[in-house]
Structures are given as structure tokens and as C-alpha cells.
Design a protein around this motif. Structure first.
Motif, PDB file in Angstrom:
ATOM      1  N   ASN A  44       0.812  -1.225   0.000  1.00  0.00           N
ATOM      2  CA  ASN A  44       0.000   0.000   0.000  1.00  0.00           C
ATOM      3  C   ASN A  44       0.842   1.271   0.000  1.00  0.00           C
ATOM      4  O   ASN A  44       0.324   2.371   0.176  1.00  0.00           O
ATOM      5  N   ALA A 119       0.950   4.988   4.338  1.00  0.00           N
ATOM      6  CA  ALA A 119       0.404   4.353   3.138  1.00  0.00           C
ATOM      7  C   ALA A 119      -0.044   5.401   2.129  1.00  0.00           C
ATOM      8  O   ALA A 119      -0.606   6.435   2.488  1.00  0.00           O
ATOM      9  N   SER A 123      -7.042   1.678   1.888  1.00  0.00           N
ATOM     10  CA  SER A 123      -7.756   0.407   1.863  1.00  0.00           C
ATOM     11  C   SER A 123      -9.192   0.650   1.420  1.00  0.00           C
ATOM     12  O   SER A 123      -9.772   1.694   1.724  1.00  0.00           O
TER      13      SER A 123
END
Length: 218
Positions: A44, A119, A123
Motif C-alpha cells: 500500500n 500508506a 484500503s
């Protein structure tokens, strides 16, 4: 005083110094102290710097089993609030909830890492897509699935550890069958499905999800 400093400097030998490899990418299998300071990037985009023979005394927010240092890095990258980690004997101790990861202690059998970049890829949010007939991770992460009028959301790479129903574990072919079984079982609120053993764990209580490379939750 100056003589004492010179004497101390001369006492250092090459074997007492840990080489630094800042900005170099970590290999697939790390070796300490040779790879100390190398950078590892998770899928990520979160980046971490390896610190060999180091233990951080910061607050532990989660503990995971991780077969490799790379999987420990992944665990931290997908865990909210994780700023660093200690890796010892296939156990990954995730650290966070503070600006830093705490003071360091030199320990021969522990390697650590600190996050140098958060990241860059978010997500998927729950319900961002609708699951089709097949539930295949990681492609279906976050998808919504409805079975027997009950709605579930996929959590690829996460295990709802604990909260198992009595006699609720069974072997099934895939994630979809695991969820369908939960949907028709009274009191079931979610599942964890082991991709390595094809075991379906029905949950009466959903505990906080923890990263697991071979388990998917829903």
C-alpha cells in the motif's frame, strides 16, 4: 578528558559497528547487521526502515504471527495507528498510539522498524463494491455480500481472532460457503476463513480484526 575520548574511540573495532544502508531497498530475506538501515515498502506504499538488533519500548497495539519480516511490515502498514514494530521469533509486535515508538534498547534477537512514510494507497471502504458469486481476495476486499437477508463485508488479510461459536469450525471449499453457513446459523455475526487449511470459523462476537496473511474475514 580528551585522552579518554581518544582511548574510547580507538577501542571501537569494525565488529562493533553496525553498517547502515539508508535508502537502499531491503532484500526479500533480510540479514542483520548487513542490511541495517535498508528501506522496505509495503504493497500500500507505506515505507519502513530496518533497525537491526533493536527493541522499541513503545506501547504495543497488536501482536501478530508473521513468518517473515516482510509480513510483519505488511501487518504494520495495514494497522491503524501503527508507527513501528519489533520482530522476534516470528512474532510481530506493532507499536503506535504515540508520536514516536519509544526509547530503544539494543537486543541481539530482536529487529525493529520505524515507519518513514504512511500508506499512499487507501484500503477499500466497507461496501465500496458488491461481491459477485465468487469472493476472491484480495480483489474483493471491502465488497458487500448478502446471504439469507444478512449483509457482510470482506476484510481480506484480516482475522477476527477469538469469539468463535461452540462447534462452529468446519472445513469448507471457499469463503462464500463459509459466509453462507454463517448466514443460516443463529447467532453468527461474522467469519474468519483460513485459506491454508480451508477452515471456516463462525463468530458469535466480532473481536477487533488483526492482520493475518492466510486468513480472510467477513
Amino acid at each position: 578528558m580528551y585522552a579518554e575520548l581518544i582511548t574510547a574511540a580507538l577501542a571501537l573495532t569494525p565488529t562493533t559497528l553496525i553498517p547502515r544502508q539508508t535508502r537502499l531497498n531491503c532484500p526479500a530475506t533480510i540479514s542483520c547487521p548487513a542490511n541495517n538501515g535498508c528501506s522496505s515498502t509495503a504493497a500500500n506504499g507505506a515505507a519502513f526502515q530496518l533497525k537491526c538488533t533493536t527493541n522499541f519500548n513503545g506501547p504495543v497495539i497488536a501482536v501478530n504471527q508473521a513468518a517473515t519480516f516482510a509480513k510483519c511490515i505488511t501487518a504494520c502498514s495495514v494497522t491503524s495507528g501503527c508507527k513501528g514494530l519489533n520482530y522476534k521469533g516470528e512474532f510481530c509486535y506493532l507499536l503506535g498510539n504515540t508520536i514516536n515508538v519509544g526509547p530503544t534498547v539494543s537486543v541481539s534477537n530482536v529487529n525493529a522498524a520505524t515507519q518513514t512514510r504512511p500508506a499512499t494507497i487507501a484500503s477499500p471502504t466497507a461496501g465500496s463494491s458488491i461481491c459477485t458469486t465468487a469472493i476472491t481476495c484480495p480483489a474483493t476486499d471491502g465488497c458487500q455480500y448478502t446471504s439469507n437477508s444478512k449483509t457482510f463485508y470482506t476484510r481480506c488479510g484480516f482475522d477476527f481472532y477469538g469469539g468463535d461459536m461452540a462447534d462452529g469450525n468446519s472445513k469448507v471449499a471457499n469463503m462464500k460457503r463459509c459466509v453462507d453457513k454463517c448466514a443460516t446459523t443463529k447467532g453468527c455475526v461474522g467469519v474468519s476463513f483460513s485459506t491454508s487449511t480451508k477452515t471456516c470459523y463462525l463468530k458469535s462476537v466480532l473481536q477487533p480484526a488483526v492482520y493475518s496473511s492466510n486468513t480472510n474475514g467477513m
